[in-house]
Design an enzyme around this catalytic site. Structure first.
Site, short mmCIF file in Angstrom:
data_model
loop_
_atom_site.label_atom_id
_atom_site.label_comp_id
_atom_site.label_asym_id
_atom_site.label_seq_id
_atom_site.Cartn_x
_atom_site.Cartn_y
_atom_site.Cartn_z
N HIS A 1 6.91 -0.78 2.18
CA HIS A 1 8.25 -1.47 2.60
C HIS A 1 7.92 -2.67 3.41
CE1 HIS A 1 10.31 2.81 1.94
NE2 HIS A 1 10.30 2.21 0.89
N ASP B 1 11.69 8.16 1.90
CA ASP B 1 11.29 7.53 0.44
C ASP B 1 10.11 8.18 -0.07
OD1 ASP B 1 11.59 6.26 -1.67
OD2 ASP B 1 11.16 4.05 -0.73
N SER C 1 5.01 2.92 4.26
CA SER C 1 6.24 2.18 4.88
C SER C 1 5.81 1.86 6.45
CB SER C 1 7.42 3.18 5.04
OG SER C 1 8.62 2.48 5.38
#
Ligand SMILES: C[S@@+](CC[C@H](N)C(=O)[O-])C[C@H]1O[C@@H](n2cnc3c(N)ncnc32)[C@H](O)[C@@H]1O
Lengths: 187, 370
Positions: free
Chosen positions: A38, A130, A11
């Protein structure tokens, strides 16, 4: 066992981390790599940018595409990416999970279900949680979880959350991850 | 309501009328063809082209769902079988991983531990089946989603549609209809709406119900306005709706030439012929075989030189029909049927929908009927 697939989640700070890990792998690394990074819906250039910096072939995943190695398959923006039985990839527009689409958990959970002990997973830098749940599933199905040492991460929250959850086999500095992948993928 | 197979709320009457017209045999042939490759979730039917070339075809290197216990795999297959046999909804050829994910979510939603328990509940409580259907039909959609696609429609497809006396469009898997209203707006601005008929279908009756109202959340109008302008909109987007009580009510004129109807791509047949078919972000939910079947259905429903539009990440690559189409705009996934017209078909399914729409303005067919 020799892995069938390497799955990677990243991310915030992911571009540099991915570049470092993937760029340190030999160009002939013969286990397919599937990655979720992401990013915003508009960032269509990501694959091109990464490709400019590493030797392994990189592409954005197409629906129902068959996995082949060497190769890095990136989740396209705004779609979840899943692994399918039979060696293929699938996309989905299901709702975002914890505000993310693509979601690392969705990729990791499908990897656990599809390949069981044949999964080698890597969780890198990020500013959310996540991936932790997905790593738990991967380990429960017999796969292996590698997490970037939060101390070496641009954003430590994501790897730290996985460690807190106990969903880890190895905690490694960014520089050591590629070596571990290579070691585990020679049969 | 949803209590038995025959009692499924209003299956697409067109399919029913087609059967009455004597195509029941072909419908049967289709359902047989769909199961030809063995049971649902059979590993073999999921072999990739890569594997097909290998000696291990019958026994892929990795068995289907290696990380799931054999018992749970069995329970999942039985659940899908039960839903199909009792309610007529066939999910057996959906892409297995996202299918499994959604079924798992339903398990959690119902607070149940096993797919067998879910099967029991779904068979005995129609409300549980409705909840499952809702989870199974992902209705995430929007207006002018992927603006560049709509711009390409305007620039590359509309000029050719202009040369037709009438235009017939099928939105397959239209969800709550945003894409259809967007198309109506585009046609209106291009001066084509008057002579166009839009058929918008989905398997989900609730979504169609919503689509018919033309009411969408006002909170999304900003996003839609941006999309509309990027898509080449020529007016002010707010001309098309009236805002009241936090909702945007789209003008009734935009659905005057639209017919919303239930149609299941997995089990129903072709029902008419179209100049344009849009099926965006639906085929990703199907496995390879069902995708092939659906593409054949579209082939049967497209006029010669008709257009097929897929979602941004979907394509005809690796499919059997690839050769029958040319890429009109590869990036936007707009295809055009190429080559000589397909062989003459025995039964031409006449559009019951046409009668329902405007008997007097029924477009002349471009090809001979059977
Ligand atoms: C993600 S939406 C796509 C909506 C719209 N086309 C778009 O791209 O924005 C997918 C839709 O496909 C529908 N669908 C799924 N399986 C179907 C089937 N077998 N037959 C018809 N529609 C189906 C779902 O009910 C859902 O409304």
């Amino acid at each position: 066992m020799r892995p069938n697939v390497v799955v990677v989640g990243a991310s915030a700070g992911g571009l540099r981390a991915l570049e470092k890990v993937l760029g340190s792998l030999p160009p002939g690394f013969d286990v397919p790599i599937v990655a979720v990074q992401h990013r915003s819906r508009e960032s269509e250039l990501f694959a091109t940018v990464i490709q400019g910096r590493i030797a392994l072939p990189v592409r954005e995943a197409e629906d129902k595409e068959a996995l082949a190695a060497p190769g890095v398959y990136l989740a396209p923006p705004d779609y979840h990416l899943l692994l399918e039985p039979g060696g293929g990839l699938a996309l989905s527009t299901d709702e975002p999970v914890s505000f993310s689409r693509p979601s690392i958990d969705v990729l990791f959970e499908s990897a656990a279900d599809t390949y069981g002990p044949g999964v080698l997973a890597v969780l890198l830098t990020g500013a959310n949680h996540d991936g932790a749940r997905g790593l738990t599933r991967i380990r429960a199905a017999g796969g292996v979880a590698i997490v970037q040492d939060p101390a070496t991460a641009e954003s430590p929250e994501m790897p730290a959350a996985a460690i807190t959850r106990g969903a880890v086999d190895h905690v490694l500095s960014l520089g050591d991850i590629a070596g571990e992948l290579v070691r585990r993928s020679v049969s | 309501m949803m209590s038995s197979r025959s009692g499924i709320h209003g299956r697409f009457d067109v399919a029913a009328s087609a059967e009455a017209e004597g195509s029941a045999a072909s419908a049967h042939a289709t359902s047989r063809a769909m199961t030809r490759e063995g049971g649902p979730l059979s590993a073999e039917s999921r072999a990739t082209p890569l594997e097909a070339g290998r000696a291990t075809r019958a026994e892929p290197a990795v068995p289907a769902f290696a990380g799931v216990s054999p018992l749970e795999r069995l329970e999942m297959e039985l659940l899908l079988e039960a839903i199909h046999r009792h309610y007529g909804y066939d999910f057996r050829q959906y892409a297995p991983s996202s299918l499994r994910r959604r079924l798992k979510r339903r398990l959690e939603g119902e607070g149940l531990a096993t797919f067998s328990a879910l099967q029991d509940r779904v068979l005995h409580e129609p409300a549980a089946m409705e909840a499952l259907l809702r989870d199974m039909s992902v209705n995430v959609t929007g207006m002018f989603r992927d603006p560049t696609f709509f711009r390409s429609l305007r620039e590359k497809v509309v000029p050719m549609l202009r040369t037709y006396p009438s235009v017939r469009i099928w939105h397959a898997g239209c969800a709550s209809g945003e894409e259809v209203y967007a198309m109506a707006i585009l046609l209106e601005e291009e001066g084509l709406y008057e002579r166009s008929r839009l058929y918008a279908t989905d398997m989900n009756a609730e979504a169609l119900e919503h689509a018919r109202t033309g009411i969408f959340p006002i909170a999304r109008m900003r996003e839609y306005t941006t999309n509309y302008l990027q898509a080449g909109g020529t007016r002010s987007f707010s001309e098309y709706y009236t805002a009241s009580y936090g909702a945007a009510l789209f003008h009734a004129r935009l659905r005057e030439n639209v017919l919303f109807a239930q149609h299941n791509l997995a089990t129903d047949t072709s029902f008419s012929e179209f100049n344009v078919i849009l099926c965006r972000n639906v085929l990703i939910y199907f496995d390879r075989d069902l995708k092939e079947r659906t593409l054949r259905l579209f082939g049967d429903s497209l006029s010669p030189l008709g257009f097929l539009c897929l979602g941004r990440r979907e394509s005809l690559r690796f499919t059997k029909v690839e050769q029958e189409f040319e890429e009109l705009d590869p990036k936007e996934r707009i295809y055009r049927r190429a080559g000589p017209p397909r062989p003459h078909r025995e039964v031409e399914l006449e559009g019951h929908l046409d009668r329902e729409l405007a008997p007097s303005s029924r477009p002349t067919r471009t090809r001979g009927t059977g």
